[in-house]
Write a protein that holds these residues in place. Structure first.
Motif, PDB file in Angstrom:
ATOM      1  N   TYR B 119       0.727  -1.212   0.057  1.00  8.73           N
ATOM      2  CA  TYR B 119       0.071   0.008   0.046  1.00  8.73           C
ATOM      3  C   TYR B 119       0.838   1.287  -0.100  1.00  8.73           C
ATOM      4  O   TYR B 119       1.853   1.305   0.506  1.00  8.73           O
ATOM      5  N   ARG B 120       0.351   2.432  -0.744  1.00  9.34           N
ATOM      6  CA  ARG B 120       1.134   3.768  -0.527  1.00  9.34           C
ATOM      7  C   ARG B 120      -0.081   4.613  -0.108  1.00  9.34           C
ATOM      8  O   ARG B 120      -1.327   4.465  -0.486  1.00  9.34           O
ATOM      9  N   HIS B 121       0.310   5.466   0.777  1.00  9.66           N
ATOM     10  CA  HIS B 121      -0.589   6.646   1.245  1.00  9.66           C
ATOM     11  C   HIS B 121      -0.777   7.667   0.475  1.00  9.66           C
ATOM     12  O   HIS B 121      -1.586   8.371   0.756  1.00  9.66           O
ATOM     13  N   ASP B 122      -0.159   7.683  -0.736  1.00 15.64           N
ATOM     14  CA  ASP B 122      -0.142   9.098  -1.736  1.00 15.64           C
ATOM     15  C   ASP B 122      -0.716   8.461  -2.875  1.00 15.64           C
ATOM     16  O   ASP B 122      -0.236   9.039  -3.854  1.00 15.64           O
ATOM     17  N   HIS B 123      -1.719   7.891  -3.128  1.00 17.91           N
ATOM     18  CA  HIS B 123      -2.286   7.406  -4.285  1.00 17.91           C
ATOM     19  C   HIS B 123      -2.981   8.583  -4.846  1.00 17.91           C
ATOM     20  O   HIS B 123      -3.776   9.494  -4.193  1.00 17.91           O
ATOM     21  N   PRO B 124      -2.792   9.081  -6.258  1.00 20.29           N
ATOM     22  CA  PRO B 124      -3.133  10.201  -6.751  1.00 20.29           C
ATOM     23  C   PRO B 124      -4.725  10.245  -7.156  1.00 20.29           C
ATOM     24  O   PRO B 124      -4.937   8.916  -7.525  1.00 20.29           O
ATOM     25  N   ILE B 125      -5.469  11.221  -6.897  1.00 19.96           N
ATOM     26  CA  ILE B 125      -6.699  11.087  -7.354  1.00 19.96           C
ATOM     27  C   ILE B 125      -6.818  11.300  -8.773  1.00 19.96           C
ATOM     28  O   ILE B 125      -6.253  12.281  -9.264  1.00 19.96           O
ATOM     29  N   ARG B 126      -7.295  10.319  -9.407  1.00 16.41           N
ATOM     30  CA  ARG B 126      -7.588  10.397 -11.060  1.00 16.41           C
ATOM     31  C   ARG B 126      -8.966  10.586 -11.293  1.00 16.41           C
ATOM     32  O   ARG B 126      -9.894  10.055 -10.498  1.00 16.41           O
ATOM     33  N   PRO B 127      -9.374  11.156 -12.519  1.00 13.74           N
ATOM     34  CA  PRO B 127     -10.534  11.362 -13.096  1.00 13.74           C
ATOM     35  C   PRO B 127     -11.376  10.064 -13.166  1.00 13.74           C
ATOM     36  O   PRO B 127     -10.532   9.156 -13.799  1.00 13.74           O
ATOM     37  N   ASN B 128     -12.458   9.841 -12.791  1.00 11.42           N
ATOM     38  CA  ASN B 128     -13.344   8.660 -13.351  1.00 11.42           C
ATOM     39  C   ASN B 128     -13.224   8.304 -14.716  1.00 11.42           C
ATOM     40  O   ASN B 128     -13.214   9.321 -15.670  1.00 11.42           O
ATOM     41  N   GLY B 129     -12.985   7.176 -15.050  1.00 13.83           N
ATOM     42  CA  GLY B 129     -12.853   6.771 -16.521  1.00 13.83           C
ATOM     43  C   GLY B 129     -11.653   6.795 -17.102  1.00 13.83           C
ATOM     44  O   GLY B 129     -11.530   6.473 -18.258  1.00 13.83           O
ATOM     45  N   THR B 130     -10.523   7.089 -16.508  1.00 13.49           N
ATOM     46  CA  THR B 130      -9.104   7.079 -16.729  1.00 13.49           C
ATOM     47  C   THR B 130      -8.476   6.022 -16.383  1.00 13.49           C
ATOM     48  O   THR B 130      -8.986   5.088 -15.781  1.00 13.49           O
ATOM     49  N   THR B 131      -7.364   5.586 -16.497  1.00 15.34           N
ATOM     50  CA  THR B 131      -6.581   4.556 -16.463  1.00 15.34           C
ATOM     51  C   THR B 131      -5.344   4.823 -15.244  1.00 15.34           C
ATOM     52  O   THR B 131      -5.186   5.689 -15.168  1.00 15.34           O
ATOM     53  N   ILE B 132      -5.351   3.558 -14.706  1.00 14.86           N
ATOM     54  CA  ILE B 132      -4.099   3.307 -13.775  1.00 14.86           C
ATOM     55  C   ILE B 132      -2.990   2.738 -14.465  1.00 14.86           C
ATOM     56  O   ILE B 132      -1.895   2.649 -13.548  1.00 14.86           O
ATOM     57  N   SER B 133      -3.140   2.303 -15.529  1.00 18.70           N
ATOM     58  CA  SER B 133      -2.128   1.254 -16.073  1.00 18.70           C
ATOM     59  C   SER B 133      -1.381   2.121 -17.130  1.00 18.70           C
ATOM     60  O   SER B 133      -1.707   2.816 -18.035  1.00 18.70           O
ATOM     61  N   PHE B 134       0.178   2.439 -16.715  1.00 20.57           N
ATOM     62  CA  PHE B 134       1.056   3.005 -17.602  1.00 20.57           C
ATOM     63  C   PHE B 134       2.126   2.094 -18.301  1.00 20.57           C
ATOM     64  O   PHE B 134       1.922   1.161 -17.420  1.00 20.57           O
ATOM     65  N   ASP B 135       2.773   2.443 -18.999  1.00 16.75           N
ATOM     66  CA  ASP B 135       3.960   1.254 -19.461  1.00 16.75           C
ATOM     67  C   ASP B 135       3.085  -0.021 -19.553  1.00 16.75           C
ATOM     68  O   ASP B 135       3.757  -0.857 -18.995  1.00 16.75           O
ATOM     69  N   THR B 136       1.968  -0.173 -19.975  1.00 20.13           N
ATOM     70  CA  THR B 136       1.261  -1.325 -19.769  1.00 20.13           C
ATOM     71  C   THR B 136       2.034  -2.528 -20.872  1.00 20.13           C
ATOM     72  O   THR B 136       2.170  -2.371 -21.832  1.00 20.13           O
ATOM     73  N   PRO B 137       2.291  -3.613 -19.959  1.00 19.57           N
ATOM     74  CA  PRO B 137       3.148  -4.474 -20.831  1.00 19.57           C
ATOM     75  C   PRO B 137       2.320  -5.252 -21.996  1.00 19.57           C
ATOM     76  O   PRO B 137       0.904  -5.430 -21.843  1.00 19.57           O
ATOM     77  N   ALA B 138       2.802  -5.796 -22.779  1.00 23.91           N
ATOM     78  CA  ALA B 138       2.049  -6.617 -24.009  1.00 23.91           C
ATOM     79  C   ALA B 138       1.317  -7.606 -23.468  1.00 23.91           C
ATOM     80  O   ALA B 138       0.350  -7.766 -24.221  1.00 23.91           O
ATOM     81  N   ASP B 139       1.783  -8.338 -22.400  1.00 25.44           N
ATOM     82  CA  ASP B 139       0.935  -9.596 -22.164  1.00 25.44           C
ATOM     83  C   ASP B 139      -0.242  -9.022 -21.141  1.00 25.44           C
ATOM     84  O   ASP B 139      -0.999  -9.871 -20.622  1.00 25.44           O
ATOM     85  N   ALA B 140      -0.451  -7.887 -21.042  1.00 21.05           N
ATOM     86  CA  ALA B 140      -1.569  -7.379 -20.009  1.00 21.05           C
ATOM     87  C   ALA B 140      -2.878  -7.444 -20.729  1.00 21.05           C
ATOM     88  O   ALA B 140      -2.747  -6.929 -21.921  1.00 21.05           O
ATOM     89  N   GLU B 141      -4.055  -7.615 -19.788  1.00 23.73           N
ATOM     90  CA  GLU B 141      -5.475  -7.664 -20.581  1.00 23.73           C
ATOM     91  C   GLU B 141      -5.877  -6.497 -19.904  1.00 23.73           C
ATOM     92  O   GLU B 141      -6.390  -6.414 -18.605  1.00 23.73           O
TER      93      GLU B 141
END
Lengths: 296, 296
Positions: B119-141
């Motif tokens: 866990y991290r206490h500093d999770h950024p607030i992101r707008p609904n409908g956006t992604t948390i996955s950056f640098d998404t690897p090729a094998d990710a669904e």
């Protein structure tokens, strides 16, 4: 399309004995049978403990951090994990169990674990009648300690070894104290043909166990002191006999009834008595040690 | 003149319940009542365990060394003591107890302990409908995850926060992996007026817990694997309601029935289903969270 709801609002602990059994049964078929037995029993008790007391995650995490800090301050000279067990009586208990188990099963009681954190494996062999006390402080009372090593049926055992070590009057063992010479207050003596050993030492004094770590912190939280009664450590060994590791306590010491590590047993209390005509020591202690034969 | 003999040759464990009671009773009058209760119960169980299993000093010292090693390899990024508890089901158990106790007593379930080590206490607030996955690897669904935060009686809760974090397909959380960008696969979302949240993430995959320390060593000795089933961590909070900390598990994952840390509950299994007409994700997951009101 899935839709799940948390069970918030309900109020039953769901992880009961069925859960505990599942954790126990996760152990694979190739596990050592003794390890399986020990871990099954441990898992059962630690789960029962958590359920009985309704242990919370915050309380558990405090314990985890305490355990982690024990490791972080442990090194070759210090074993804080051991000390933490000591203050809840666990070392004394396993010591007693090991001794009894060994006696009952005919195995040897060879374990460095029950020696305490200040044992050294390199105690020098010194001649009988010599001293283990060097740099003797002014407030120390020199003692002539002597006795015999005997078999259970009273036969004197020659060539038995008697190792003794003790803290100085400032409460420190030599390896904790830069002002004591190396191997001060430590020695190994070999019994003569009549099973006799003897040496000069000092009358032991009470001392506090370290209070700068989790063990000291726990003692403080439990509103307990951190003192140990005056004692001398002994390891006695003879070929063909079960070794004995023990501590003997000055029967006049403070803290005999509230040793912070619960090591005192009644039959280990000894009396230092006046000694006449010896300029080297005004006190003496006779202590005989009986060894049981090794079963085969 | 004193003369003592060791009790060698006798064969009774002398440190029975009377000894345990003495250790428990050593607790002083100024101790916190809850600490007294917890420690009394712990001392009783750990002594009973040692006696039941005839725990030897060697076995105990192995455990002490294991505990010390846990601390020695723990730091801000790693909690090996916690992990050791996890593999014997203890974190899951105290999690369950804490949750139930809090529900029953009307207290809040605020504890960082049950969040797991990543866990991290500093999770950024992101707008609904956006992604948390950056640098998404090729094998990710990629997955579109959405749902509502509701009160126990089904009322939508606006301005609730939904925090989510997960490991990447290589089994590593971003702080374990120099190749993932900071805060990858982590985000906090605030529900709208209808209690709705939504974000893109990836379908979680099973991963092994670290096997380079005492926990991994214990698992190996217990002939167990060190894998966890695919899961996403969630913390959901709303003003006036009890927070929920949980993990949701892919119902098609391996290791659901033999999670190495025993965290899977049936009502936390979720189904990722096909999603149509969304170039960003071919799968979706609807997950609604019900929160119980804070009692006062």
């Amino acid at each position: 399309m899935a839709s799940q709801q948390t069970t918030n609002g309900q109020s039953t602990i769901s992880l009961g004995q069925e859960f505990t059994q599942m954790v126990i049964d996760a152990t694979g078929p190739k596990t050592n049978p003794r390890l399986r037995e020990v871990m099954s029993c441990f898992i059962q008790h630690i789960h029962d403990f958590a359920r009985e007391i309704n242990l919370t995650a915050d309380e558990w995490m405090m314990a985890v951090q305490m355990i982690n800090r024990c490791g972080q301050m442990s090194d070759e000279k210090r074993n804080e994990g051991q000390l933490l067990c000591d203050v809840i009586g666990l070392e004394s208990l396993v010591d007693d169990i090991t001794y009894t188990t060994a006696v009952n099963s005919g195995q040897s009681v060879t374990s460095s674990a029950i020696l305490g954190p200040f044992y050294r494996h390199d105690h020098p062999i010194r001649p009988n009648g010599t001293t283990i006390s060097f740099d003797t402080p002014a407030d120390a009372e020199p003692v002539f300690m002597f006795g015999r090593v005997l078999s259970a049926d009273g036969k004197p055992l020659a060539n038995a070894s008697v190792e003794a070590w003790q803290a100085s009057t400032n409460g420190l063992y030599e390896q904790q104290d830069p002002n004591q010479q190396d191997l001060n207050l430590r020695g190994k003596f070999i019994t003569d043909a009549e099973g006799k050993y003897s040496f000069y030492c000092i009358r032991p004094t009470p001392y506090p166990i370290p209070n700068d770590g989790p063990s000291g912190q726990l003692l403080e939280m439990l509103d307990r002191h951190n003192w140990r009664p005056a004692h001398i450590h002994l390891v006695v060994q003879a070929e063909g006999y079960k070794p004995v590791t023990t501590q003997i306590f000055d029967k006049d010491s403070k803290y005999l009834d509230d040793d912070s590590v619960f090591a005192v047993k009644n039959n280990l209390r000894v009396e230092f008595v006046p000694r006449k005509g010896d300029p080297q020591a005004a006190l003496e202690l006779e202590y005989n040690i009986g060894l049981a034969p090794l079963d085969k």
